[in-house]
Design a protein around this motif. Structure first.
Motif, mmCIF file in Angstrom:
data_model
loop_
_atom_site.group_PDB
_atom_site.id
_atom_site.type_symbol
_atom_site.label_atom_id
_atom_site.label_comp_id
_atom_site.label_asym_id
_atom_site.label_seq_id
_atom_site.Cartn_x
_atom_site.Cartn_y
_atom_site.Cartn_z
ATOM 1 N N THR A 338 0.863 -1.176 0.000
ATOM 2 C CA THR A 338 0.000 0.000 0.000
ATOM 3 C C THR A 338 0.900 1.227 0.000
ATOM 4 O O THR A 338 1.981 1.205 0.592
ATOM 5 N N ALA A 339 0.467 2.280 -0.660
ATOM 6 C CA ALA A 339 1.271 3.501 -0.757
ATOM 7 C C ALA A 339 0.446 4.699 -0.311
ATOM 8 O O ALA A 339 -0.700 4.872 -0.731
ATOM 9 N N THR A 340 1.038 5.519 0.529
ATOM 10 C CA THR A 340 0.440 6.787 0.940
ATOM 11 C C THR A 340 1.456 7.872 0.635
ATOM 12 O O THR A 340 2.448 8.022 1.332
ATOM 13 N N PRO A 381 -9.743 -6.907 -14.303
ATOM 14 C CA PRO A 381 -9.940 -6.285 -12.990
ATOM 15 C C PRO A 381 -8.824 -6.669 -12.023
ATOM 16 O O PRO A 381 -8.451 -7.843 -11.917
ATOM 17 N N ALA A 382 -8.272 -5.662 -11.320
ATOM 18 C CA ALA A 382 -7.198 -5.919 -10.365
ATOM 19 C C ALA A 382 -7.785 -6.440 -9.060
ATOM 20 O O ALA A 382 -8.919 -6.098 -8.700
ATOM 21 N N PRO A 383 -7.033 -7.285 -8.328
ATOM 22 C CA PRO A 383 -7.529 -7.730 -7.014
ATOM 23 C C PRO A 383 -7.711 -6.542 -6.087
ATOM 24 O O PRO A 383 -6.976 -5.561 -6.161
ATOM 25 N N SER A 384 -8.674 -6.623 -5.188
ATOM 26 C CA SER A 384 -8.900 -5.551 -4.220
ATOM 27 C C SER A 384 -9.567 -6.130 -2.988
ATOM 28 O O SER A 384 -10.536 -6.884 -3.105
ATOM 29 N N VAL A 385 -9.049 -5.779 -1.808
ATOM 30 C CA VAL A 385 -9.539 -6.344 -0.554
ATOM 31 C C VAL A 385 -9.708 -5.206 0.444
ATOM 32 O O VAL A 385 -8.814 -4.356 0.578
ATOM 33 N N ILE A 386 -10.830 -5.173 1.156
ATOM 34 C CA ILE A 386 -11.139 -4.034 2.017
ATOM 35 C C ILE A 386 -10.090 -3.823 3.105
ATOM 36 O O ILE A 386 -9.781 -2.691 3.474
ATOM 37 N N THR A 387 -9.517 -4.880 3.637
ATOM 38 C CA THR A 387 -8.548 -4.698 4.728
ATOM 39 C C THR A 387 -7.297 -3.973 4.253
ATOM 40 O O THR A 387 -6.705 -3.180 4.987
ATOM 41 N N LEU A 388 -6.881 -4.249 3.004
ATOM 42 C CA LEU A 388 -5.719 -3.526 2.463
ATOM 43 C C LEU A 388 -6.077 -2.060 2.222
ATOM 44 O O LEU A 388 -5.277 -1.160 2.478
ATOM 45 N N ASN A 389 -7.281 -1.824 1.716
ATOM 46 C CA ASN A 389 -7.726 -0.443 1.519
ATOM 47 C C ASN A 389 -7.758 0.316 2.850
ATOM 48 O O ASN A 389 -7.385 1.489 2.925
ATOM 49 N N THR A 390 -8.201 -0.357 3.905
ATOM 50 C CA THR A 390 -8.281 0.270 5.221
ATOM 51 C C THR A 390 -6.901 0.671 5.717
ATOM 52 O O THR A 390 -6.718 1.744 6.315
ATOM 53 N N LEU A 391 -5.910 -0.197 5.472
ATOM 54 C CA LEU A 391 -4.537 0.104 5.893
ATOM 55 C C LEU A 391 -4.044 1.391 5.242
ATOM 56 O O LEU A 391 -3.493 2.276 5.911
ATOM 57 N N ALA A 392 -4.246 1.526 3.930
ATOM 58 C CA ALA A 392 -3.769 2.705 3.208
ATOM 59 C C ALA A 392 -4.550 3.953 3.620
ATOM 60 O O ALA A 392 -3.970 5.026 3.854
ATOM 61 N N ALA A 393 -5.875 3.835 3.706
ATOM 62 C CA ALA A 393 -6.698 5.002 4.035
ATOM 63 C C ALA A 393 -6.399 5.499 5.449
ATOM 64 O O ALA A 393 -6.315 6.714 5.682
ATOM 65 N N ALA A 415 8.080 12.392 3.556
ATOM 66 C CA ALA A 415 8.242 11.073 2.959
ATOM 67 C C ALA A 415 6.899 10.377 2.732
ATOM 68 O O ALA A 415 5.924 10.600 3.456
ATOM 69 N N SER A 416 6.876 9.526 1.700
ATOM 70 C CA SER A 416 5.745 8.635 1.474
ATOM 71 C C SER A 416 5.928 7.391 2.343
ATOM 72 O O SER A 416 7.037 7.052 2.750
ATOM 73 N N VAL A 417 4.814 6.707 2.614
ATOM 74 C CA VAL A 417 4.850 5.498 3.440
ATOM 75 C C VAL A 417 4.428 4.309 2.584
ATOM 76 O O VAL A 417 3.373 4.327 1.953
ATOM 77 N N ILE A 418 5.278 3.285 2.573
ATOM 78 C CA ILE A 418 4.988 2.056 1.836
ATOM 79 C C ILE A 418 4.855 0.913 2.841
ATOM 80 O O ILE A 418 5.807 0.617 3.579
ATOM 81 N N HIS A 419 3.688 0.299 2.884
ATOM 82 C CA HIS A 419 3.476 -0.889 3.726
ATOM 83 C C HIS A 419 3.554 -2.131 2.842
ATOM 84 O O HIS A 419 2.989 -2.148 1.742
ATOM 85 N N ARG A 420 4.235 -3.155 3.339
ATOM 86 C CA ARG A 420 4.273 -4.453 2.651
ATOM 87 C C ARG A 420 3.733 -5.502 3.623
ATOM 88 O O ARG A 420 4.478 -6.096 4.402
ATOM 89 N N PRO A 421 2.418 -5.729 3.592
ATOM 90 C CA PRO A 421 1.787 -6.570 4.613
ATOM 91 C C PRO A 421 2.315 -8.003 4.636
ATOM 92 O O PRO A 421 2.324 -8.644 5.698
#
Length: 456
Positions: A338-340, A381-393, A415-421
């Protein structure tokens, strides 16, 4: 260093200074030697009044451009003023002379300063045909005296520096905020003035899908006063697992309608602007450039391009939020992340960071009926999962809240934040900047405001 006062957004004329220009200005005039400078600034309409947009800083060299004054201690040399005003006239920009005073949270012009303005600024205004004026700063405060081409004179209500903590400098700190019983628990962290700041903000969310719906829900519950909702799509069945507070009855409805309904449920007092159009449409851009902050939650290169242009030309900070789930043709899962990304005026942009692809942008700009046919490879269509969206938001909104109420430890942390779950890693990425960029530098569109063409 003492924490700066939290000043809610003020009504009236404002001056926005990109972080890099502010750093150079404050280093120059707040140093041990008293020195002066001139800001050249574009002009735009803002959410609470006209906005001056600092585009370029001209430093006055001590002894040549900043010399002993005839009436006061020091003054800008006549030749320096002449050259800067002629540039302002030729480029259609405001002329703002800047210097510093001693002090911390309070600042104002001296009688000698004001007498100097009255002697000189009517003539400078006639020469340039633009806004002319002066700015005086301390580390925690700023005051401005503006002379308009029609002869009116205005005080600067606030000076804004959209850095890691979004600074709003006034001539004196804002009075204590009013208690808000509804938001009492969060105001215990943010303060009454912090809560008042949220209430006066105008924030846009571009893209109201999985990530955008979470952003809208959280911003409304936080008490943000006005939300601009931009998305031209309708709800499909496959959206429902990720679209906050949606149901089967919403299938076929505009995403703007669903987001607006949920925002009102979360905060009945929120003001909403619904735009069921793509972001590059004039009606979308007209609202976007008058915001205090933009959240970009749309995947397309066109949305990135238009928001990036708004950030740089109109000096509106933004956060780009996204989730990437790479899959091989065989179905193997790659490194999910995820990228912010914080996108600040003049500090490196999405083009500099190569996050906009010119070919995909060209395809994305085709009319809707031709877009799929223009793709080299059929879209999947790209994969999408609500829990990953929640992490980024969550990361994006936390950064925004801390920035607008001044709670970040480091003001220069961009700086930007990159999470790699999958590996539970969290990394920071510094923005990159091409010194010749046509978007985020003073040789390009930075701070041009309405002088530059829109659409970009």
């Amino acid at each position: 260093m003492a924490r700066r006062p939290v000043n809610p957004p003020a009504t009236g004329w404002s001056l926005t200074i990109p972080p890099k220009i502010w750093d150079r200005l404050s280093d120059h005039v707040l140093g041990s030697a008293a020195r002066g400078a001139v800001l050249l600034a574009g002009l735009a309409d803002g959410p609470r009044g006209p906005r001056l947009l600092a585009r370029e800083l001209i430093l006055a060299d001590e002894g040549r451009d900043y010399i002993p004054g005839e009436f006061g201690h020091r003054a800008l040399a006549p030749t320096f003023v002449r050259d800067a005003v002629i540039r302002a006239r030729d480029e259609g920009l405001a002329y703002i002379a800047a210097h510093a005073h001693l002090g911390l949270d309070h600042v104002g012009f001296s009688e000698i300063d004001l007498a100097s303005h009255e002697r000189g600024y009517p003539s400078l205004s006639q020469i340039s045909g633009q806004v002319v004026g002066a700015l005086v700063i301390t580390d925690h405060a700023a005051a401005g005296d503006l002379w308009l081409p029609d002869g009116r004179r205005e005080e600067l209500a606030e000076t804004i520096i959209p850095t890691g903590n979004l600074l709003r400098l006034r001539s004196q700190p804002a009075e204590e905020g009013r208690p808000d019983s509804l938001h009492d628990r969060q105001a215990r962290l943010l303060g009454d003035l912090g809560q008042e700041t949220l209430r006066r903000l105008r924030v846009a969310v571009v893209g109201l899908g999985g990530v955008g719906s979470i952003l809208v829900e959280e911003l409304a519950r936080l008490g943000v006063g006005e939300l601009v909702l931009i998305d031209d799509e309708t709800v499909e069945e496959t959206n429902l697992p990720r679209l906050v507070a949606s149901g089967r009855e919403d299938i076929g409805r505009l995403k703007t309608e669903v987001a607006a309904r949920n925002a009102r449920r979360a905060n009945p007092d929120v003001r909403l602007i619904e735009i069921a159009r793509r972001v590059e449409r004039p009606e979308s851009l007209e609202e976007l450039v008058r915001c205090d902050w933009i959240f970009l939650a749309a995947d397309g290169d066109a949305a990135r391009h238009w928001v990036n242009g708004t950030v740089q030309q109109y000096l509106v900070p933004a956060t780009q939020v996204g989730v990437k789930v790479p899959l091989t043709p065989q179905g193997d899962v790659g490194q999910i992340h995820t990228a912010t990304r914080l996108v600040l005026p003049g500090s490196g942009c999405l083009w500099c960071s190569r996050l906009i692809d010119p070919t995909r942008l060209a395809v994305d700009m085709h009319p809707a009926g031709e877009r799929d046919a223009a793709q080299y490879v059929p879209g999947v269509p790209a994969p999408s999962v609500i829990t990953l969206n929640t992490l980024a938001a969550g990361e994006a909104v936390n950064h925004f809240v801390f920035a607008v109420v001044g709670l970040h430890d480091e003001e220069n942390d961009h700086a930007s934040v990159i999470h790699r779950p999958r590996t539970r890693q969290r990394d920071l990425q510094e923005p990159r900047q091409d010194p010749t960029c046509r978007w985020c530098t003073s040789t390009g569109r930075l701070g041009l405001g309405r002088k530059g063409s829109t659409p970009f």
